[in-house]
Design a protein around this motif. Structure first.
Motif, mmCIF file in Angstrom:
data_model
loop_
_atom_site.group_PDB
_atom_site.id
_atom_site.type_symbol
_atom_site.label_atom_id
_atom_site.label_comp_id
_atom_site.label_asym_id
_atom_site.label_seq_id
_atom_site.Cartn_x
_atom_site.Cartn_y
_atom_site.Cartn_z
ATOM 1 N N ALA A 29 0.782 -1.233 0.000
ATOM 2 C CA ALA A 29 0.000 0.000 0.000
ATOM 3 C C ALA A 29 0.817 1.289 0.000
ATOM 4 O O ALA A 29 0.277 2.343 -0.313
ATOM 5 C CB ALA A 29 -0.937 -0.007 1.212
ATOM 6 N N PHE A 30 2.083 1.234 0.362
ATOM 7 C CA PHE A 30 2.861 2.456 0.509
ATOM 8 C C PHE A 30 4.102 2.426 -0.371
ATOM 9 O O PHE A 30 4.712 1.388 -0.566
ATOM 10 C CB PHE A 30 3.257 2.672 1.969
ATOM 11 C CG PHE A 30 2.069 2.918 2.857
ATOM 12 C CD1 PHE A 30 1.481 4.167 2.922
ATOM 13 C CD2 PHE A 30 1.507 1.896 3.604
ATOM 14 C CE1 PHE A 30 0.370 4.398 3.719
ATOM 15 C CE2 PHE A 30 0.400 2.114 4.406
ATOM 16 C CZ PHE A 30 -0.162 3.367 4.464
ATOM 17 N N VAL A 31 4.486 3.584 -0.855
ATOM 18 C CA VAL A 31 5.595 3.709 -1.785
ATOM 19 C C VAL A 31 6.950 3.544 -1.096
ATOM 20 O O VAL A 31 7.901 3.101 -1.709
ATOM 21 C CB VAL A 31 5.520 5.078 -2.516
ATOM 22 C CG1 VAL A 31 6.709 5.306 -3.415
ATOM 23 C CG2 VAL A 31 4.225 5.160 -3.306
ATOM 24 N N GLU A 32 7.027 3.862 0.195
ATOM 25 C CA GLU A 32 8.306 3.771 0.894
ATOM 26 C C GLU A 32 8.261 2.682 1.960
ATOM 27 O O GLU A 32 7.198 2.239 2.372
ATOM 28 C CB GLU A 32 8.668 5.117 1.528
ATOM 29 C CG GLU A 32 7.737 5.528 2.645
ATOM 30 C CD GLU A 32 8.022 6.921 3.175
ATOM 31 O OE1 GLU A 32 9.151 7.419 3.029
ATOM 32 O OE2 GLU A 32 7.102 7.516 3.736
ATOM 33 N N SER A 33 9.429 2.279 2.408
ATOM 34 C CA SER A 33 9.524 1.270 3.468
ATOM 35 C C SER A 33 9.642 1.960 4.825
ATOM 36 O O SER A 33 9.945 3.157 4.912
ATOM 37 C CB SER A 33 10.764 0.395 3.251
ATOM 38 O OG SER A 33 11.948 1.146 3.507
ATOM 39 N N TYR A 34 9.430 1.189 5.866
ATOM 40 C CA TYR A 34 9.598 1.697 7.226
ATOM 41 C C TYR A 34 11.023 2.227 7.412
ATOM 42 O O TYR A 34 11.226 3.308 7.973
ATOM 43 C CB TYR A 34 9.293 0.600 8.255
ATOM 44 C CG TYR A 34 9.642 1.027 9.654
ATOM 45 C CD1 TYR A 34 8.762 1.797 10.403
ATOM 46 C CD2 TYR A 34 10.877 0.698 10.209
ATOM 47 C CE1 TYR A 34 9.094 2.230 11.680
ATOM 48 C CE2 TYR A 34 11.210 1.120 11.484
ATOM 49 C CZ TYR A 34 10.320 1.887 12.213
ATOM 50 O OH TYR A 34 10.648 2.319 13.466
ATOM 51 N N GLU A 35 12.001 1.473 6.954
ATOM 52 C CA GLU A 35 13.399 1.856 7.134
ATOM 53 C C GLU A 35 13.712 3.187 6.456
ATOM 54 O O GLU A 35 14.415 4.030 7.026
ATOM 55 C CB GLU A 35 14.328 0.753 6.600
ATOM 56 C CG GLU A 35 14.284 -0.539 7.404
ATOM 57 C CD GLU A 35 13.022 -1.390 7.137
ATOM 58 O OE1 GLU A 35 12.703 -2.232 8.012
ATOM 59 O OE2 GLU A 35 12.356 -1.201 6.104
#
Length: 180
Positions: A29-35
């Motif tokens: 769902a999201f373009v970026e990762s948590y890191e």
């Protein structure tokens, strides 16, 4: 209560985004990762909150759902797109529209109708734009059936369009829209 973020609420914006990126479905769902998000400096989060705020933002609005105790339990962001104006993160813009992105509800608040309230607010804000927009658009990964069901329930319909919003090289995101 659903309301726009305020420019000084960057720490809460950061915390909620990081919580969203920890969700097991975040990779869809999201373009970026948590890191990637966790490594961003405070200045990034200040700018993000300001850009999506009611008091400063013009073409972006981030809405948050606040629980009775003040804790943020959900969010949705709306981007205004007009042909030939500003950024177009999801391909060429051929008509005035908004894109709903970054929709997230904490697990403990799911099933409460909160996502419906966030989407209603996003759509109402979209229809209030001057000059007017003709549609509200969003993308959902083809493997995210839960989100797809929510968007259909809210009146969004598939367009047949696809995109590669995650940059994977595959157009796995289905385009949905709501028209006036």
């Amino acid at each position: 209560m659903v309301r726009p973020v305020r420019s000084g609420e960057w720490e809460a914006v950061r915390e909620l985004r990081l919580a969203a990126l920890r969700d097991p479905v975040a990779a869809l769902a999201f373009v970026e990762s948590y890191e990637e998000a966790a490594a961003r400096p405070d200045a990034f989060w200040r700018e993000r909150a300001e850009g999506g705020s009611e008091d400063r933002g013009t073409w972006i609005r981030q809405f948050v759902a606040e629980a009775a105790d003040g804790r943020w339990v959900g969010t949705a962001t709306v981007l205004v797109e007009r042909p030939g104006e500003g950024p177009a993160p999801f391909g060429e813009v051929t008509e005035a529209q908004t894109d709903v992105v970054g929709v997230y509800v904490r697990p403990e608040a799911r099933g409460s109708g909160l996502v419906d309230a966030l989407l209603r607010t996003a759509v109402e804000w979209s229809w209030a734009q001057e000059p007017p927009v003709g549609r509200v658009r969003l993308f959902v990964n083809e493997d995210n059936g839960r989100a797809e069901a929510v968007y259909r329930r809210s009146g969004f319909v598939p367009t047949g369009g696809r995109a590669d919003t995650l940059g994977s090289g595959e157009a796995r995101d289905l385009e949905y829209e709501l028209r006036r």
